[in-house]
Design a protein around this motif. Structure first.
Motif, PDB file in Angstrom:
ATOM      1  N   PHE A   1       0.898  -1.017   0.096  1.00 30.26           N
ATOM      2  CA  PHE A   1      -0.099  -0.174  -0.045  1.00 30.26           C
ATOM      3  C   PHE A   1       0.918   1.388  -0.069  1.00 30.26           C
ATOM      4  O   PHE A   1       1.731   1.237   0.980  1.00 30.26           O
ATOM      5  CB  PHE A   1      -0.688  -0.095   1.379  1.00 30.26           C
TER       6      PHE A   1
ATOM      7  N   GLN B   1       1.615   4.817   1.244  1.00 25.63           N
ATOM      8  CA  GLN B   1       1.498   5.397   2.395  1.00 25.63           C
ATOM      9  C   GLN B   1       1.202   6.986   2.288  1.00 25.63           C
ATOM     10  O   GLN B   1       0.748   7.698   3.172  1.00 25.63           O
ATOM     11  CB  GLN B   1       2.708   5.268   3.466  1.00 25.63           C
TER      12      GLN B   1
ATOM     13  N   PHE C   1      -5.359   1.953  -1.091  1.00 30.81           N
ATOM     14  CA  PHE C   1      -6.401   1.770  -0.159  1.00 30.81           C
ATOM     15  C   PHE C   1      -6.095   2.457   1.227  1.00 30.81           C
ATOM     16  O   PHE C   1      -7.036   3.022   1.715  1.00 30.81           O
ATOM     17  CB  PHE C   1      -6.482   0.238   0.253  1.00 30.81           C
ATOM     18  N   GLU C   2      -5.166   2.673   1.662  1.00 35.88           N
ATOM     19  CA  GLU C   2      -4.612   3.062   2.958  1.00 35.88           C
ATOM     20  C   GLU C   2      -4.623   4.775   2.794  1.00 35.88           C
ATOM     21  O   GLU C   2      -4.672   5.404   3.412  1.00 35.88           O
ATOM     22  CB  GLU C   2      -3.188   2.850   3.441  1.00 35.88           C
TER      23      GLU C   2
ATOM     24  N   SER D   1      -8.986   5.600   5.201  1.00 37.23           N
ATOM     25  CA  SER D   1      -9.174   4.501   4.606  1.00 37.23           C
ATOM     26  C   SER D   1     -10.470   3.749   5.138  1.00 37.23           C
ATOM     27  O   SER D   1     -10.939   4.239   6.441  1.00 37.23           O
ATOM     28  CB  SER D   1      -8.086   3.583   5.226  1.00 37.23           C
TER      29      SER D   1
END
Lengths: 219, 361
Positions: B253, B255, B269-270, B318
């Motif tokens: 993911f 960041q 996603f995050e 998220s």
């Protein structure tokens, strides 16, 4: 407000607050337990007593050889279940993200394939454990509603989590909602049942180890 | 008169119009095949679709824009290119569209009701924008009439209603908290007439053309899901079709929007991507003639095709994250728990019999 918004918002906040308050309640109760006065002199120094506490934390992970044939299945199933659960909780990226958002703590996540495998093993071990609990006459006798409620409230997040990861039945949003709600039910129950051992297990072992060392017993 | 298609012949078939544009039967068949694929229909239906399209006549469409930003219409217009789809769009008789039509005032109003009278029970009613129902619907008036009444009257005689965009489908941004105008989607107001929701902010032009082609070909609406969305386009989520899905599965993911993960195309996603809960065809059909879609451009999906997306928390939180309780509330809960637990423990102590082991020997 959709059910997912409710689960991610007010329900998450409420369950977290209930869990924190419940844990504090339990801790206060434990700390204020009436202690027996110690009249006999300790067999060991303070350092040895502390060492006894640490030693018991570790030694209780290894079953006694005498009992091994009788408890091997239960111990191994429990080990798979506990290790699997720890791997899923501490290694799953979305779980780490939630902890990160709540506390600021972050650590690297494990690949999803590994988490799914660990979830599957955990689920299988949990089913085997509950079957064993129902079939074993002594275990069945010792079991209370707390045991079954605790089992169910751990089982549901694992089940919904594995369904969510595979998106096997239902859409992601519905499965995510169910998963979050099941975790929240677990959070609310955690301080008030046997699941509190997840918080107290090491402190309990340490206290017992110190007591044993004080009396000169093996730890 | 430079172009005869500017003054369309209502009796002309689509097949004749295509011949006039120099498009042969083979091209129509190829187009029908692409459309069957787009609509998730068996390829064997393509010849039937092509045949039906060739025989089809212009269908009247009345388009109302209510509480809208014109983004839906803009997206559909900007997407047009000299392709078969644009001719399909030409082939509907857009009898009323306030933004596009030259007529205004009472003339436009007369055109609307003339079109309704001439095509009663057969026209398609397209609506973009939400409908404000608060205070008797005074927040959107056309010619002094509340649009609530106009929508109800037009929907009653329509063959079907197309709710174009998230605002028309679910209320969208006008419905966002505190919803001062009491905005609602079409299905909250209309019953008895088939409704197709085509959500998205804006919706994908290809989806509208697919629905129109299906309707013109077969005279009925395509299969819809429980939210009245065409299953062919809204049956899966953005996440299901996302080219970054493999990174999600591997737990890789990004960041932040400019870290190494983001540069390597890792999952967003995050960073708040709502792809897993958003049903739309962006990841498969893409925008700009199949060029790209938001995630491919490096930004997470906002979930604009889902109800209440504007009020569903931050775009950058998220899905796995919730609303944290905050340290202050957590401390308060801990203090309450400690106080309660201590009081209970002390009360229990007082009530219990003295422990004999506490008495010195």
């Amino acid at each position: 407000m959709t059910l997912l918004e409710f689960a991610r918002g007010p329900a998450l906040q409420a369950s977290a607050l209930i869990m924190i308050a419940g844990m504090a309640w339990r801790m206060a109760g434990i700390l204020l337990l009436r202690r027996r006065p110690q009249y006999a002199a300790s067999r060991h120094s303070l350092a040895r007593r502390m060492g006894g506490g640490a030693s018991l934390i570790l030694s209780r992970f290894i079953p006694r050889r005498t009992f091994w044939p009788r408890i091997a299945v239960g111990v191994m199933l429990s080990a798979v279940f506990h290790l699997g659960l720890a791997l899923v909780f501490f290694g799953g990226a979305p779980h780490i993200l939630l902890v990160h958002q709540a506390t600021g703590l972050i650590w690297p996540n494990l690949p999803k394939g590994l988490i799914v495998m660990a979830s599957g093993l955990t689920l299988a071990a949990m089913i085997a454990l509950i079957v064993r609990r129902r079939l074993h006459p002594v275990l069945r006798l010792l079991s209370t509603a707390d045991d079954y409620v605790s089992w169910l409230l751990v089982f549901l997040p694992v089940l919904t989590g594995i369904l969510l990861s595979g998106e096997a039945i239902g859409d992601y949003g519905s499965l995510l909602t169910l998963h979050i709600l099941s975790v929240e039910a677990l959070m609310i129950w955690l301080p008030f049942g046997k699941l509190m051992h997840s918080v107290l297990v090491f402190a309990g072992r340490w206290t017992m180890g110190v007591t044993f060392a004080r009396k000169g017993a093996a730890t | 008169m430079p172009e005869d298609h500017r003054m369309p012949d209502h009796t002309e078939t689509l097949g004749a119009a295509l011949v006039r544009h120099g498009i042969g039967r083979r091209d129509l068949l190829r187009f029908a095949l692409a459309m069957t694929a787009s609509l998730a229909l068996p390829p064997g239906i393509a010849p039937v679709m092509a045949e039906n399209l060739a025989r089809a006549k212009r269908r009247s469409v009345i388009w109302l824009s209510i509480q809208d930003c014109t983004g839906c219409l803009e997206a559909l217009l900007q997407s047009s290119s000299p392709t078969l789809e644009s001719i399909i769009f030409d082939f509907i008789s857009l009898d009323y569209q306030e933004t596009l039509m030259a007529a205004a005032g009472s003339t436009a109003d007369r055109m609307l009701w003339d079109a309704v009278a001439a095509n009663k029970g057969e026209y398609l009613l397209a609506i973009d924008g939400s409908i404000p129902v608060k205070d008797g619907g005074v927040y959107a008036l056309t010619g002094g009439r509340s649009t609530v009444g106009i929508v109800e009257a037009l929907a009653a005689d329509a063959k079907a209603v197309l709710a174009i965009g998230t605002c028309a489908a679910y209320g969208g941004i006008p419905k966002a908290y505190p919803n001062p105008t009491g905005a609602v989607g079409v299905e909250d107001l209309i019953s008895g007439t088939p409704i197709v929701n085509i959500p998205g902010c804006p919706p994908m032009p290809d989806v509208l053309s697919g629905i129109l082609v299906y309707f013109i070909s077969f005279g009925r609406l395509p299969a819809l899901d429980e939210r009245k969305r065409p299953l062919a386009y809204y049956g899966t989520t953005i996440h299901d079709r996302c080219y970054r899905r493999s990174f999600y599965d591997r737990g890789q993911f990004a960041q932040s929007f400019d870290d190494d993960g983001a540069r390597q195309g890792w999952c967003l996603f995050e960073l708040g991507c709502k792809g897993p809960i958003t049903h739309n065809a962006c990841a498969s059909l893409k925008w700009g003639g199949g060029t790209s879609f938001p995630i491919e451009s490096g930004h997470g999906c906002l979930g604009c095709a889902e109800p209440n997306f504007w009020d569903a928390g931050s775009f950058y939180t998220s899905l796995a994250g919730g609303s944290p309780t905050g340290w202050q509330n957590a401390s308060m809960a801990a203090a309450v728990g400690l106080a309660g637990g201590a009081a209970a423990a002390l009360l229990a102590r007082d009530k219990a019999d003295p422990d004999p082991e506490e008495t010195p020997p």
